[in-house]
Scaffold this motif. Structure first.
Motif, short mmCIF file in Angstrom:
data_model
loop_
_atom_site.label_atom_id
_atom_site.label_comp_id
_atom_site.label_asym_id
_atom_site.label_seq_id
_atom_site.Cartn_x
_atom_site.Cartn_y
_atom_site.Cartn_z
N LEU A 80 0.84 -1.22 0.00
CA LEU A 80 0.00 0.00 0.00
C LEU A 80 0.86 1.26 0.00
CD1 LEU A 80 -2.80 -1.18 2.43
CD2 LEU A 80 -3.14 -0.48 0.05
N VAL A 81 1.93 1.23 0.79
CA VAL A 81 2.84 2.40 0.83
C VAL A 81 3.50 2.59 -0.54
CG1 VAL A 81 5.01 3.28 1.81
CG2 VAL A 81 3.22 2.38 3.32
N LEU A 82 3.95 1.49 -1.14
CA LEU A 82 4.58 1.58 -2.47
C LEU A 82 3.61 2.17 -3.49
CD1 LEU A 82 6.64 -1.63 -3.28
CD2 LEU A 82 7.45 0.69 -2.87
N LYS A 83 2.38 1.68 -3.47
CA LYS A 83 1.39 2.17 -4.44
C LYS A 83 1.08 3.65 -4.19
CE LYS A 83 0.48 -1.54 -6.91
NZ LYS A 83 0.66 -1.61 -8.35
N ALA A 84 0.98 4.03 -2.92
CA ALA A 84 0.69 5.43 -2.60
C ALA A 84 1.85 6.33 -3.01
CB ALA A 84 0.40 5.59 -1.11
N LYS A 85 3.06 5.79 -2.95
CA LYS A 85 4.24 6.55 -3.37
C LYS A 85 4.21 6.78 -4.88
CE LYS A 85 8.53 8.14 -3.32
NZ LYS A 85 8.33 9.40 -4.02
N ILE A 86 3.75 5.79 -5.64
CA ILE A 86 3.72 5.90 -7.10
C ILE A 86 2.78 7.03 -7.53
CG2 ILE A 86 3.08 4.71 -9.26
CD1 ILE A 86 3.85 2.07 -7.83
N ALA A 87 1.65 7.15 -6.82
CA ALA A 87 0.76 8.29 -6.98
C ALA A 87 0.12 8.46 -8.36
CB ALA A 87 1.47 9.60 -6.61
N THR A 88 -0.01 7.38 -9.12
CA THR A 88 -0.74 7.48 -10.39
C THR A 88 -2.21 7.17 -10.14
OG1 THR A 88 -0.37 5.14 -10.85
CG2 THR A 88 1.25 6.67 -11.76
N LYS A 89 -3.03 7.45 -11.13
CA LYS A 89 -4.45 7.16 -11.03
C LYS A 89 -4.66 5.65 -10.82
CE LYS A 89 -8.75 8.13 -13.56
NZ LYS A 89 -9.18 6.77 -13.97
N GLU A 90 -3.92 4.82 -11.58
CA GLU A 90 -4.04 3.36 -11.45
C GLU A 90 -3.66 2.91 -10.05
OE1 GLU A 90 -3.75 4.61 -15.34
OE2 GLU A 90 -1.94 4.53 -14.12
N ALA A 91 -2.58 3.50 -9.53
CA ALA A 91 -2.12 3.12 -8.18
C ALA A 91 -3.18 3.46 -7.15
CB ALA A 91 -0.80 3.82 -7.85
N GLU A 92 -3.82 4.63 -7.31
CA GLU A 92 -4.85 5.02 -6.34
C GLU A 92 -6.09 4.13 -6.47
OE1 GLU A 92 -5.54 8.86 -4.98
OE2 GLU A 92 -3.67 9.72 -5.75
N GLU A 93 -6.42 3.75 -7.69
CA GLU A 93 -7.55 2.82 -7.89
C GLU A 93 -7.26 1.48 -7.23
OE1 GLU A 93 -8.03 2.85 -12.13
OE2 GLU A 93 -9.18 4.74 -12.09
N PHE A 94 -6.00 1.06 -7.32
CA PHE A 94 -5.61 -0.21 -6.69
C PHE A 94 -5.77 -0.12 -5.17
CE2 PHE A 94 -2.40 -2.89 -4.63
CZ PHE A 94 -2.78 -4.13 -5.09
N ILE A 95 -5.32 1.00 -4.58
CA ILE A 95 -5.45 1.19 -3.12
C ILE A 95 -6.92 1.09 -2.72
CG2 ILE A 95 -5.17 2.84 -1.22
CD1 ILE A 95 -2.70 3.94 -2.83
N ASN A 96 -7.77 1.73 -3.51
CA ASN A 96 -9.21 1.72 -3.27
C ASN A 96 -9.76 0.29 -3.29
OD1 ASN A 96 -12.08 2.50 -3.58
ND2 ASN A 96 -11.12 4.51 -3.77
N GLU A 97 -9.33 -0.46 -4.28
CA GLU A 97 -9.73 -1.86 -4.43
C GLU A 97 -9.27 -2.68 -3.23
OE1 GLU A 97 -10.72 -5.41 -7.00
OE2 GLU A 97 -11.57 -3.47 -6.47
N VAL A 98 -8.02 -2.47 -2.80
CA VAL A 98 -7.48 -3.19 -1.64
C VAL A 98 -8.26 -2.83 -0.38
CG1 VAL A 98 -5.48 -3.45 -0.10
CG2 VAL A 98 -5.17 -3.57 -2.57
#
Length: 194
Positions: free
Chosen positions: A134-152
């Motif tokens: 989750l931290v890695l994805k939040a660091k990436i900060a793209t729309k896809e990464a944020e959608e993934f966080i939401n899904e998780v």
């Protein structure tokens, strides 16, 4: 989604891990494949991401080429300049990316301080947990990464998975220049870190 579909990732990870282990190449499963492979959540990661710890796919390229040749896997180069293997599993192509800290990929090694052991029918490998991912994805900060966080965030509730928020804060602080942004993006997408 049929379990059969997700088995191809387990099989590909097992084959690649076995070859890397044989040669003493330390690696960690990172990326969304931890959902099906570590947490048994029905989720199609589309590929498998491994982070290489003690070798470089760039400097030790011949070693990685040799592995591909011996196993009859295709080998390619990603946009990041890292390599990937493509394995055929039950008629499907499965891509296994071998990542390391080069160019725009940067993962502080402290992020690998608390890994989970994964046993793939006798082949041992290690994986990061959801907190790190989750931290890695939040660091990436793209729309896809944020959608993934939401899904998780949704899957965590659905599967009653307990996240360790202190760990999330600890891992976010490994990126001192972006710690507030990381926590903000997590909160905004349903991971309510205090």
């Amino acid at each position: 989604m049929r379990t059969m579909q997700l088995d191809k990732y387990r099989h590909a990870l097992r084959r690649v891990s076995e070859e890397l282990n044989k040669r003493g190449i330390e690696h960690v499963l990172i990326g969304s494949a931890i959902l099906p492979l570590v947490y048994n959540i029905k989720y199609d990661p589309r590929d498998v991401d491994l982070f290489i710890l003690n070798k470089s796919t760039v400097l030790d390229n011949e070693l990685f080429e040799e592995i591909a040749k011996e196993n009859d896997w295709d080998m390619g180069t990603s946009d990041h300049g890292t390599i990937y293997y493509e394995l055929i599993v039950g008629g499907d192509a499965v891509r296994v990316d071998l990542l390391e800290n080069i160019l725009d990929i940067y993962i502080p090694l402290d992020l690998f301080s608390d890994l989970k052991g994964v046993d793939l029918n006798g082949v041992k490998t290690r994986a990061m947990g959801l907190e790190e991912l989750l931290v890695l994805k939040a660091k990436i900060a793209t729309k896809e990464a944020e959608e993934f966080i939401n899904e998780v965030a949704r899957l965590v509730l659905e599967h009653d998975i307990r996240l360790n928020y202190n760990k999330i804060k600890k891992y976010a602080s490994l990126y001192p220049e972006d710690v507030e942004g990381i926590l903000k993006r997590l909160r905004r997408n349903g991971i309510y870190v205090e």
